[in-house]
Scaffold this active site. Structure first.
Site, PDB file in Angstrom:
ATOM      1  N   ASP A 173       1.871  -1.256  11.786  1.00  0.00           N
ATOM      2  CA  ASP A 173       0.528  -1.688  11.382  1.00  0.00           C
ATOM      3  C   ASP A 173       0.228  -3.133  11.765  1.00  0.00           C
ATOM      4  O   ASP A 173      -0.874  -3.627  11.504  1.00  0.00           O
ATOM      5  CB  ASP A 173       0.360  -1.520   9.866  1.00  0.00           C
ATOM      6  CG  ASP A 173       0.354  -0.048   9.463  1.00  0.00           C
ATOM      7  OD1 ASP A 173      -0.004   0.792  10.311  1.00  0.00           O
ATOM      8  OD2 ASP A 173       0.718   0.259   8.312  1.00  0.00           O
TER       9      ASP A 173
ATOM     10  N   LYS B  61       0.833  -1.213   0.000  1.00  0.00           N
ATOM     11  CA  LYS B  61       0.000   0.000   0.000  1.00  0.00           C
ATOM     12  C   LYS B  61       0.864   1.259   0.000  1.00  0.00           C
ATOM     13  O   LYS B  61       0.606   2.195  -0.757  1.00  0.00           O
ATOM     14  CB  LYS B  61      -0.941  -0.021   1.212  1.00  0.00           C
ATOM     15  CG  LYS B  61      -1.898   1.156   1.273  1.00  0.00           C
ATOM     16  CD  LYS B  61      -3.183   0.812   1.972  1.00  0.00           C
ATOM     17  CE  LYS B  61      -3.062   0.745   3.470  1.00  0.00           C
ATOM     18  NZ  LYS B  61      -2.925   2.086   4.106  1.00  0.00           N
TER      19      LYS B  61
ATOM     20  N   GLY C 142      -5.284   7.680   5.312  1.00  0.00           N
ATOM     21  CA  GLY C 142      -4.384   8.612   5.988  1.00  0.00           C
ATOM     22  C   GLY C 142      -3.144   8.886   5.157  1.00  0.00           C
ATOM     23  O   GLY C 142      -2.719  10.040   5.015  1.00  0.00           O
TER      24      GLY C 142
ATOM     25  N   LYS D  81      -4.362   5.838  14.506  1.00  0.00           N
ATOM     26  CA  LYS D  81      -4.481   5.138  13.226  1.00  0.00           C
ATOM     27  C   LYS D  81      -5.936   5.234  12.728  1.00  0.00           C
ATOM     28  O   LYS D  81      -6.690   6.079  13.173  1.00  0.00           O
ATOM     29  CB  LYS D  81      -4.010   3.693  13.371  1.00  0.00           C
ATOM     30  CG  LYS D  81      -2.518   3.589  13.690  1.00  0.00           C
ATOM     31  CD  LYS D  81      -1.688   4.162  12.572  1.00  0.00           C
ATOM     32  CE  LYS D  81      -0.215   4.140  12.880  1.00  0.00           C
ATOM     33  NZ  LYS D  81       0.590   4.821  11.882  1.00  0.00           N
TER      34      LYS D  81
HETATM   35  C1  S3P Z   1       2.629   4.715   6.193  1.00  0.00           C
HETATM   36  C2  S3P Z   1       3.171   5.073   7.405  1.00  0.00           C
HETATM   37  C3  S3P Z   1       2.619   4.624   8.690  1.00  0.00           C
HETATM   38  C4  S3P Z   1       1.650   3.462   8.534  1.00  0.00           C
HETATM   39  C5  S3P Z   1       0.714   3.645   7.382  1.00  0.00           C
HETATM   40  C6  S3P Z   1       1.489   3.806   6.091  1.00  0.00           C
HETATM   41  C7  S3P Z   1       3.257   5.236   4.968  1.00  0.00           C
HETATM   42  O1  S3P Z   1       1.925   5.699   9.269  1.00  0.00           O
HETATM   43  O2  S3P Z   1       0.919   3.268   9.708  1.00  0.00           O
HETATM   44  O3  S3P Z   1      -0.157   2.548   7.262  1.00  0.00           O
HETATM   45  O4  S3P Z   1       2.980   4.709   3.877  1.00  0.00           O
HETATM   46  O5  S3P Z   1       4.049   6.167   5.057  1.00  0.00           O
HETATM   47  P1  S3P Z   1       2.677   6.783  10.204  1.00  0.00           P
HETATM   48  O6  S3P Z   1       3.625   7.541   9.371  1.00  0.00           O
HETATM   49  O7  S3P Z   1       1.584   7.671  10.748  1.00  0.00           O
HETATM   50  O8  S3P Z   1       3.332   5.973  11.275  1.00  0.00           O
END
Ligand code: S3P
Length: 448
Positions: A329, A29, A102, A356
């Protein structure tokens, strides 16, 4: 699973058969979001193979289009992006709706915010609760104006980019690849050098992709596990080919399912083994899991391996806070593995789990409670007192619009004495649309 009519769709999982076979989980992802975004910012055409076609990533594809890229899908997983180029983004005609995503929304705030356009970001009820101040603060220092925001720095919010973005040096206040990446992506459109300092290394997909597309990035290790990442602004990114490896976070669900379901023997093919993503495998090996890394090879600039996983007797361990960024995650599904282990597992330093897709610390604790698994939250630590393979189950878990809570507790149901039900499986489509059919191919009994 998802009926698309806003009605919750419960899903249940029950024990009964061992899991066997070979499967491949979808593309990563994090890399999928970034491949589209870099395609937007490059000059020329970017070809993507193995793109995760989950709802979150599709939102990013739409946003890229709204910002001036030409995005097309040739066949499943094969996409092409015709870039608008750094400095060449257009003002989107409508709201950029990121749904549950997010990562997509935060990274794109850096991208759009660094251009002299006005852009409005929104999302679903989960995204509307998540903190964006952590992105808005560094962007503000780079000259980005927050035209309007929802109380507490939430979406919906509107950004207006400066005529010229200001390069900065920024220490991230939390171990977050999203914060680091938003700043680096904004810095692409700033003249001069921008440095991001992180005290704990987080996933480095943005840095790798910056180099892959032709930017100059300097990475210096700092202190114990930290890094200073310096980017030369306003490079010319050239369209490129991105091969997306399989997502270790998605692989964690069949992996733990095989470990806790007696008699199982499963191979998960081509899983990305980037060391900043393998904290769960490290932890499970410490717990006594039989996981073999077979045929390690390079795919698209990342090491991948086939993981052979056999049902294993697990023992509780202490997971240090320093490992959290490499498995952030994976805690919900680790908590499920820990419930089946002998003795306590203490997971330290989980503060980031509270922000999250849901408050995952609370959601995991509630799920464990519902399933009859003794546990405690002490400060930012979660302690799960493993029941040595005899988890009662027999309850319904609230998923709070969180795909990983949904999948973790379905995995629990595959080995608990009574079935587990989740209140809504719809969000699984954000990251792993074929989760249920893939688990069924292994023999899992999942009913939707
Ligand atoms: C991600 C970073 C992580 C992770 C998210 C994907 C990314 O979040 O939890 O699922 O692709 O940069 P955080 O940067 O808030 O830790």
């Amino acid at each position: 699973m998802s009926h698309g009519n806003g009605q919750p769709s419960p899903v249940s999982a029950k024990a009964g058969t061992r899991l066997t076979g070979r499967v491949r989980v979808p593309g990563d992802k994090s890399i999928s979001h970034r491949s589209l975004i870099f395609g937007l910012l490059a000059i020329g055409e970017t070809r993507i193979e193995g793109l995760l076609e989950g709802a979150d990533v599709l939102r990013t594809a739409q946003a890229c289009q709204a910002l001036g890229a030409g995005v097309s899908r040739d066949s499943p997983g094969r996409w092409r992006v015709r870039g608008a180029g750094i400095g060449g983004l257009v003002e989107p005609a409508g709201v950029l709706d990121f749904g549950n995503a997010g990562t997509g929304s935060r990274l794109m705030m850096g991208v759009a915010g660094s251009h002299p356009i006005t852009s409005t970001f929104d999302g679903d009820d989960s995204l509307r609760k998540r903190p964006m101040r952590r992105i808005l603060d560094p962007l503000g220092r780079m000259g980005v104006t927050v035209v309007s925001e929802t109380e507490g720095g939430r979406v919906p919010l509107t950004l207006r980019g400066p005529r010229e973005t200001i390069p900065i040096t920024y220490e991230t206040p939390a171990a977050s690849a999203q914060i680091k990446s938003a700043v680096l992506l904004a810095a692409l459109n700033a003249p001069g050098r921008t440095t991001v300092i992180e005290h704990e290394a987080t996933r480095d997909h943005t840095e790798r992709m910056l180099r892959h597309f032709g930017a100059t990035v300097d990475i210096v290790r700092q202190g114990r596990g930290g890094r200073a990442i310096t980017l030369e602004g306003q490079p010319e990114l050239r369209g490129s080919t991105v091969v997306v490896p399989s997502d270790p976070s998605s692989a964690s669900f069949p992996l733990v399912a095989a470990l806790i379901t007696p008699g199982s023997d499963v191979v998960i093919e081509g899983v990305m083994m980037n060391p900043l993503r393998t904290g769960l495998v490290t932890t499970l090996l410490e717990m006594g899991a039989e996981i073999e890394r077979l045929d390690e090879r390079d795919e698209g600039g990342e090491t991948v391996a086939d993981l052979r996983v056999r049902a294993s007797r697990l023992t509780g361990v202490t997971v240090p806070a320093s490992r959290a960024p490499a498995m952030i995650d994976e805690y919900p599904v680790l908590a499920v593995a820990a419930a089946f282990a002998d003795g306590p597992t203490r997971m330290q330093g989980l503060q980031e789990l509270r922000v999250k897709e849901s408050d995952r610390l609370a959601a995991v604790a509630a799920g464990l409670e519902a399933a009859g698994v003794p546990h405690a939250i002490e400060g930012d630590d979660l302690i799960v007192n493993g029941l040595g393979g005899r988890v009662r189950g027999g309850s319904t878990v609230a998923t709070h619009l969180d795909h990983r809570i949904a999948m973790a507790f379905l995995v629990m149901g595959l080995a608990s004495e009574s079935p587990m039900t989740i209140d809504d499986g719809a969000m699984i489509q954000t990251s792993f649309p074929r989760f249920i059919p893939l688990m069924r191919e292994l023999g899992a009994r999942i009913q939707d």
